[in-house]
Design a protein around this motif. Structure first.
Motif, PDB file in Angstrom:
ATOM      1  N   PHE A   1       0.857  -1.176   0.000  1.00 28.72           N
ATOM      2  CA  PHE A   1       0.000   0.000   0.000  1.00 28.72           C
ATOM      3  C   PHE A   1       0.897   1.231   0.000  1.00 28.72           C
ATOM      4  O   PHE A   1       1.707   1.411   0.904  1.00 28.72           O
TER       5      PHE A   1
ATOM      6  N   PRO B   1      -0.088   7.190   1.797  1.00 26.57           N
ATOM      7  CA  PRO B   1      -1.221   8.045   1.434  1.00 26.57           C
ATOM      8  C   PRO B   1      -0.861   9.526   1.431  1.00 26.57           C
ATOM      9  O   PRO B   1      -0.053   9.984   2.241  1.00 26.57           O
TER      10      PRO B   1
ATOM     11  N   SER C   1     -11.662   7.166  -1.842  1.00 29.76           N
ATOM     12  CA  SER C   1     -10.471   6.914  -2.650  1.00 29.76           C
ATOM     13  C   SER C   1      -9.297   7.459  -1.866  1.00 29.76           C
ATOM     14  O   SER C   1      -9.333   8.600  -1.409  1.00 29.76           O
TER      15      SER C   1
ATOM     16  N   THR D   1      -2.131   7.996  -3.311  1.00 29.11           N
ATOM     17  CA  THR D   1      -0.806   7.737  -2.741  1.00 29.11           C
ATOM     18  C   THR D   1       0.267   8.576  -3.423  1.00 29.11           C
ATOM     19  O   THR D   1       0.076   9.047  -4.551  1.00 29.11           O
TER      20      THR D   1
ATOM     21  N   GLY E   1      -0.731   6.021  -7.032  1.00 23.72           N
ATOM     22  CA  GLY E   1      -1.764   4.995  -6.946  1.00 23.72           C
ATOM     23  C   GLY E   1      -3.045   5.523  -6.327  1.00 23.72           C
ATOM     24  O   GLY E   1      -3.076   6.589  -5.712  1.00 23.72           O
ATOM     25  N   THR E   2      -4.101   4.766  -6.521  1.00 22.94           N
ATOM     26  CA  THR E   2      -5.394   5.079  -5.928  1.00 22.94           C
ATOM     27  C   THR E   2      -6.009   3.784  -5.424  1.00 22.94           C
ATOM     28  O   THR E   2      -6.038   2.784  -6.138  1.00 22.94           O
ATOM     29  N   HIS E   3      -6.476   3.820  -4.188  1.00 23.07           N
ATOM     30  CA  HIS E   3      -7.158   2.679  -3.595  1.00 23.07           C
ATOM     31  C   HIS E   3      -8.581   3.120  -3.280  1.00 23.07           C
ATOM     32  O   HIS E   3      -8.777   4.076  -2.532  1.00 23.07           O
ATOM     33  N   CYS E   4      -9.550   2.439  -3.868  1.00 26.96           N
ATOM     34  CA  CYS E   4     -10.949   2.844  -3.732  1.00 26.96           C
ATOM     35  C   CYS E   4     -11.745   1.765  -3.011  1.00 26.96           C
ATOM     36  O   CYS E   4     -11.406   0.592  -3.057  1.00 26.96           O
ATOM     37  N   GLY E   5     -12.813   2.206  -2.383  1.00 27.66           N
ATOM     38  CA  GLY E   5     -13.676   1.240  -1.721  1.00 27.66           C
ATOM     39  C   GLY E   5     -14.845   1.907  -1.038  1.00 27.66           C
ATOM     40  O   GLY E   5     -15.085   3.104  -1.184  1.00 27.66           O
TER      41      GLY E   5
ATOM     42  N   SER F   1     -12.962   7.457   7.622  1.00 29.41           N
ATOM     43  CA  SER F   1     -11.967   7.368   6.547  1.00 29.41           C
ATOM     44  C   SER F   1     -10.615   7.883   7.020  1.00 29.41           C
ATOM     45  O   SER F   1      -9.577   7.324   6.658  1.00 29.41           O
TER      46      SER F   1
ATOM     47  N   LEU G   1      -3.611   2.507   8.105  1.00 25.33           N
ATOM     48  CA  LEU G   1      -2.872   2.006   6.941  1.00 25.33           C
ATOM     49  C   LEU G   1      -1.447   2.555   6.899  1.00 25.33           C
ATOM     50  O   LEU G   1      -0.492   1.818   6.638  1.00 25.33           O
TER      51      LEU G   1
END
Length: 103
Positions: free
Chosen positions: A14, A17, A32, A35, A39-43, A61, A68
């Protein structure tokens, strides 16, 4: 002479951020995490009820990103929310927290 196998330093799964985008949708709160490496981490915020207010979703969030950053990078971070630009959408900046002086 015995040679040691050279271990490669693994990059964390990961990225560090740098920002958060939070969206209110009819299906629930979406996030979202942006980083520093692009990068992008979505959920979805699964622990936040659909009818929860923005303050609860922002807190959840932010807490997720703090955990993280700690777990993957052993870093303390601060999350600072920007003023909303659009209804139903919030953004935040994530910065590495200043370290406490060592004694």
């Amino acid at each position: 002479m015995v040679r040691r196998k050279r271990e490669k330093k693994r990059r964390p799964l990961f990225g560090m951020p740098k920002g958060i985008v939070l969206l209110a949708t009819p299906e629930g709160w979406r996030h979202s995490v942006l980083t520093v490496d692009g990068g992008t981490h979505c959920g979805r915020l699964t622990d936040v009820p659909i009818n929860a207010g923005p303050a609860e979703a922002r807190a959840a969030s932010a807490a997720m990103v703090v955990v993280l950053a700690h777990d993957f990078h052993e870093a303390r971070v601060d999350v600072t929310w920007d003023l909303p630009q659009e209804p139903g959408s919030w953004t935040a900046q994530v910065t590495v927290a200043a370290s406490a002086p060592k004694r």
